[in-house]
Scaffold this motif. Sequence first.
Motif, PDB file in Angstrom:
ATOM      1  N   HIS A 318      -0.747  -9.447  -0.161  1.00  0.00           N
ATOM      2  CA  HIS A 318      -1.192  -8.217  -0.822  1.00  0.00           C
ATOM      3  C   HIS A 318      -0.944  -8.291  -2.328  1.00  0.00           C
ATOM      4  CE1 HIS A 318      -1.051  -5.537   3.037  1.00  0.00           C
ATOM      5  NE2 HIS A 318      -1.986  -6.469   3.072  1.00  0.00           N
ATOM      6  N   LEU A 319       0.182  -8.867  -2.724  1.00  0.00           N
ATOM      7  CA  LEU A 319       0.459  -9.005  -4.152  1.00  0.00           C
ATOM      8  C   LEU A 319      -0.595  -9.879  -4.830  1.00  0.00           C
ATOM      9  CD1 LEU A 319       4.337  -9.465  -4.207  1.00  0.00           C
ATOM     10  CD2 LEU A 319       3.053  -7.615  -5.263  1.00  0.00           C
ATOM     11  N   ALA A 320      -0.991 -10.954  -4.160  1.00  0.00           N
ATOM     12  CA  ALA A 320      -2.027 -11.819  -4.736  1.00  0.00           C
ATOM     13  C   ALA A 320      -3.356 -11.080  -4.833  1.00  0.00           C
ATOM     14  CB  ALA A 320      -2.175 -13.082  -3.883  1.00  0.00           C
ATOM     15  N   GLY A 321      -3.680 -10.270  -3.806  1.00  0.00           N
ATOM     16  CA  GLY A 321      -4.913  -9.488  -3.860  1.00  0.00           C
ATOM     17  C   GLY A 321      -4.913  -8.490  -5.000  1.00  0.00           C
ATOM     18  N   TYR A 322      -3.806  -7.777  -5.176  1.00  0.00           N
ATOM     19  CA  TYR A 322      -3.725  -6.827  -6.288  1.00  0.00           C
ATOM     20  C   TYR A 322      -3.705  -7.538  -7.640  1.00  0.00           C
ATOM     21  CZ  TYR A 322      -2.986  -2.725  -3.327  1.00  0.00           C
ATOM     22  OH  TYR A 322      -3.157  -1.701  -2.428  1.00  0.00           O
ATOM     23  N   ALA A 323      -3.168  -8.752  -7.677  1.00  0.00           N
ATOM     24  CA  ALA A 323      -3.212  -9.521  -8.923  1.00  0.00           C
ATOM     25  C   ALA A 323      -4.650  -9.858  -9.300  1.00  0.00           C
ATOM     26  CB  ALA A 323      -2.391 -10.799  -8.778  1.00  0.00           C
ATOM     27  N   ALA A 324      -5.482 -10.155  -8.292  1.00  0.00           N
ATOM     28  CA  ALA A 324      -6.904 -10.393  -8.565  1.00  0.00           C
ATOM     29  C   ALA A 324      -7.576  -9.132  -9.097  1.00  0.00           C
ATOM     30  CB  ALA A 324      -7.602 -10.878  -7.298  1.00  0.00           C
ATOM     31  N   VAL A 325      -7.222  -7.979  -8.532  1.00  0.00           N
ATOM     32  CA  VAL A 325      -7.787  -6.708  -9.007  1.00  0.00           C
ATOM     33  C   VAL A 325      -7.311  -6.415 -10.429  1.00  0.00           C
ATOM     34  CG1 VAL A 325      -7.889  -4.219  -8.580  1.00  0.00           C
ATOM     35  CG2 VAL A 325      -7.963  -5.810  -6.655  1.00  0.00           C
ATOM     36  N   MET A 432       2.457 -16.007 -15.214  1.00  0.00           N
ATOM     37  CA  MET A 432       1.023 -15.928 -15.488  1.00  0.00           C
ATOM     38  C   MET A 432       0.454 -14.567 -15.126  1.00  0.00           C
ATOM     39  SD  MET A 432      -0.298 -18.623 -16.909  1.00  0.00           S
ATOM     40  CE  MET A 432      -2.020 -18.345 -16.515  1.00  0.00           C
ATOM     41  N   VAL A 433       0.801 -14.047 -13.942  1.00  0.00           N
ATOM     42  CA  VAL A 433       0.246 -12.762 -13.507  1.00  0.00           C
ATOM     43  C   VAL A 433       0.756 -11.636 -14.400  1.00  0.00           C
ATOM     44  CG1 VAL A 433       0.206 -11.090 -11.617  1.00  0.00           C
ATOM     45  CG2 VAL A 433      -0.112 -13.522 -11.137  1.00  0.00           C
ATOM     46  N   ALA A 434       2.043 -11.672 -14.755  1.00  0.00           N
ATOM     47  CA  ALA A 434       2.607 -10.623 -15.609  1.00  0.00           C
ATOM     48  C   ALA A 434       2.223 -10.786 -17.071  1.00  0.00           C
ATOM     49  CB  ALA A 434       4.131 -10.611 -15.477  1.00  0.00           C
ATOM     50  N   GLY A 435       1.727 -11.955 -17.455  1.00  0.00           N
ATOM     51  CA  GLY A 435       1.334 -12.175 -18.836  1.00  0.00           C
ATOM     52  C   GLY A 435       2.496 -12.344 -19.781  1.00  0.00           C
ATOM     53  N   LEU A 436       3.534 -13.058 -19.325  1.00  0.00           N
ATOM     54  CA  LEU A 436       4.716 -13.280 -20.149  1.00  0.00           C
ATOM     55  C   LEU A 436       4.632 -14.632 -20.842  1.00  0.00           C
ATOM     56  CD1 LEU A 436       7.523 -11.962 -17.769  1.00  0.00           C
ATOM     57  CD2 LEU A 436       6.422 -10.774 -19.660  1.00  0.00           C
ATOM     58  N   PRO A 437       5.311 -14.766 -22.000  1.00  0.00           N
ATOM     59  CA  PRO A 437       5.303 -16.051 -22.686  1.00  0.00           C
ATOM     60  C   PRO A 437       6.078 -17.082 -21.863  1.00  0.00           C
ATOM     61  CG  PRO A 437       6.797 -14.504 -23.767  1.00  0.00           C
ATOM     62  CD  PRO A 437       6.052 -13.731 -22.724  1.00  0.00           C
ATOM     63  N   PRO A 438       5.750 -18.370 -21.997  1.00  0.00           N
ATOM     64  CA  PRO A 438       4.860 -18.917 -23.030  1.00  0.00           C
ATOM     65  C   PRO A 438       3.503 -19.330 -22.493  1.00  0.00           C
ATOM     66  CG  PRO A 438       6.267 -20.660 -22.197  1.00  0.00           C
ATOM     67  CD  PRO A 438       6.556 -19.434 -21.363  1.00  0.00           C
ATOM     68  N   ALA A 479       2.131  -2.111 -19.691  1.00  0.00           N
ATOM     69  CA  ALA A 479       2.721  -1.480 -18.506  1.00  0.00           C
ATOM     70  C   ALA A 479       2.363  -2.224 -17.226  1.00  0.00           C
ATOM     71  CB  ALA A 479       2.263  -0.027 -18.412  1.00  0.00           C
ATOM     72  N   SER A 480       1.117  -2.650 -17.110  1.00  0.00           N
ATOM     73  CA  SER A 480       0.715  -3.375 -15.905  1.00  0.00           C
ATOM     74  C   SER A 480       1.462  -4.703 -15.788  1.00  0.00           C
ATOM     75  CB  SER A 480      -0.795  -3.612 -15.911  1.00  0.00           C
ATOM     76  OG  SER A 480      -1.190  -4.413 -17.018  1.00  0.00           O
ATOM     77  N   GLY A 481       1.678  -5.373 -16.914  1.00  0.00           N
ATOM     78  CA  GLY A 481       2.457  -6.607 -16.883  1.00  0.00           C
ATOM     79  C   GLY A 481       3.893  -6.369 -16.455  1.00  0.00           C
ATOM     80  N   LEU A 482       4.470  -5.257 -16.934  1.00  0.00           N
ATOM     81  CA  LEU A 482       5.850  -4.930 -16.560  1.00  0.00           C
ATOM     82  C   LEU A 482       5.950  -4.615 -15.074  1.00  0.00           C
ATOM     83  CD1 LEU A 482       8.784  -4.316 -17.298  1.00  0.00           C
ATOM     84  CD2 LEU A 482       8.058  -1.983 -17.909  1.00  0.00           C
ATOM     85  N   LEU A 483       5.022  -3.810 -14.548  1.00  0.00           N
ATOM     86  CA  LEU A 483       5.052  -3.479 -13.120  1.00  0.00           C
ATOM     87  C   LEU A 483       4.807  -4.716 -12.263  1.00  0.00           C
ATOM     88  CD1 LEU A 483       3.177  -0.037 -13.064  1.00  0.00           C
ATOM     89  CD2 LEU A 483       5.627  -0.484 -13.072  1.00  0.00           C
ATOM     90  N   ALA A 484       3.901  -5.582 -12.695  1.00  0.00           N
ATOM     91  CA  ALA A 484       3.672  -6.823 -11.950  1.00  0.00           C
ATOM     92  C   ALA A 484       4.931  -7.687 -11.950  1.00  0.00           C
ATOM     93  CB  ALA A 484       2.497  -7.585 -12.559  1.00  0.00           C
ATOM     94  N   LEU A 485       5.640  -7.741 -13.073  1.00  0.00           N
ATOM     95  CA  LEU A 485       6.877  -8.509 -13.156  1.00  0.00           C
ATOM     96  C   LEU A 485       7.932  -7.951 -12.198  1.00  0.00           C
ATOM     97  CD1 LEU A 485       8.646 -10.670 -14.538  1.00  0.00           C
ATOM     98  CD2 LEU A 485       9.212  -8.934 -16.268  1.00  0.00           C
TER      99      LEU A 485
END
Length: 568
Positions: A318-325, A432-438, A479-485
């Motif tokens: 489910h996490l992978a599916g929501y990551a695609a969304v 990658m999903v959360a969009g964190l460096p590097p 915010a979306s990156g933080l929640l995904a993290l």
Amino acid sequence: MKALLLSLAQAAMPHLMLAPVVLPLVTAALMLILREEQQRLKVTLNLLSTALGLLIAVVLLFWTNQQGLPTSLGVYLPGNWPAPFGIVLALDRLAALMLVLTSVVALASVLFASARWHRAGVHYHPLFQFQLMGLSGAFLTADLFNLFVFFEIMLAASYGLLLHGSGRARVQAGLHYIAINLAASALFLIGVSMLYGLTGTLNMADLARSMPAIHSNDRGLLHAAAAVLATAFLIKAAAWPLNFWLVPAYSAATAPVGALFALMTKVGIYALLRLWTLLFGTESGASAWFGSLWLLSGGLLTMAFAAIGMLGSQRLGHLAGYAAVLSSGTLLAAMGFGHNLLTGSLLYYLLGSTLAVSALFLLSDLIDRWRSDGSGTMPYEPLADEAPFLDAELVPAPAGMNLDDEEEVLVGRVIPAAAAFMGIAFLGCTLMVAGLPPLASFVGKFAMLTAVLNPLGMGASAGYQPGWPGWSFLALLIASGLLALIALTRVGIRHFWAAHDRAAPQLRLVEGLPIAGLLLACVLLTVAAEPVLRYTQATADALHSPGTYIRAVMSTMPIPSPHTEATP
């Protein structure tokens, strides 16, 4: 190497443009002739065909990016009829980029499936190749009717792939998936029919050429047709509220199918970007950038929905599916601004996010198997000379020792190589999903935010303000990156940090290589960020100035017949 690829492309062009469609078609037909028991031969054919498709896609990518040319565009007339009367295939930078991305994900998917999943049902390999044929055709076609045809080929193959492995969950999710995609196909046909009634053509370049000439009394009908057609694409792109089907369907599919399906949402994004910049660009008169606010708002809502969905999910599928969304929502919101600089950044983000989601689908299968089999790290058994340090009642723990919650000395344990690999891979997917460096997703997000918040970069005056769209996009991107993290870290702690009584995971080489390859591609995107961003920016500039595309498609003439030339 690059010079060799370019020389091969020059010699084989334009016929090489047919290869991404013809190669999987021929491979699938050949595998249908073989008996189902000949699985080893089918696996070999599938791997070789997909690897050859990747090589061809790379050659085409280099050809479209030749030095010294503002744009490289190939046009092929399969029926030898000129546009807009005949079928036209067009290869530009965007199509070549999507072909390479498709081939990379497909090669990783089929390699992972060769370990065990391809034996879970019948006709996996022919369906896989038909899926590649539909994807490649959708990226190469230059008219709407053939876009519909390739969409249906792609969807017909995906129905079988989703049901591969059977089971109640897959059948239930498959029925929902089929129903919603049939509805989207019906909307596709309705929108195409309305456009044809207004313009008398379905060729994309010809449609773009006729947009400024649409009578003002017909503008409302034109916008209605475009809205119906866009709804079909938004369903496929998993935009809220039309995406309720995606997470159950993708998580129910087998892992290699889920990884391949990560590309399906990007087909909807591709179709929207291609048609929107062609039909409703700056040269379309009164309809310029029609629907931009809807794209922006829909993308922002999709981002919020996906981030909340990830936070409420416990299962990795489910996490992978929501990551695609979440990836699709980010791309839609960025597209809605209608700026070429932002389009170049979102194309770079599209590459990294798709690779990461595909890797996460594959990795989720390994982690779930590890968990369900009860396999993990072997329980530690202390040696005789370590016993005093583990019994607090007999001998007090020496000062400076690390203690756990039960006041017992923590003794280092050797992490099995398979568990270490899975943990590192999960960390890479999380970044990658959360969009964190590097890694590349951070570079893509940073480039998009720079384009939105930099007034000079957006071609605006010094007094330009982003307004609510820009600030909303900024807030949701962070915010979306933080929640995904948070969501991925929570699941990672449960699977890797809190597991004490499981044996070492069993990991085969053909299962680890695809995941490592996808994450390595993300690293290469990061290292080569400058040349890749130059390519995506050149792609965006060509999309937002479609005159070259229109002229190339409409001016390509059929090859004269030898009999005609011989006639006096």
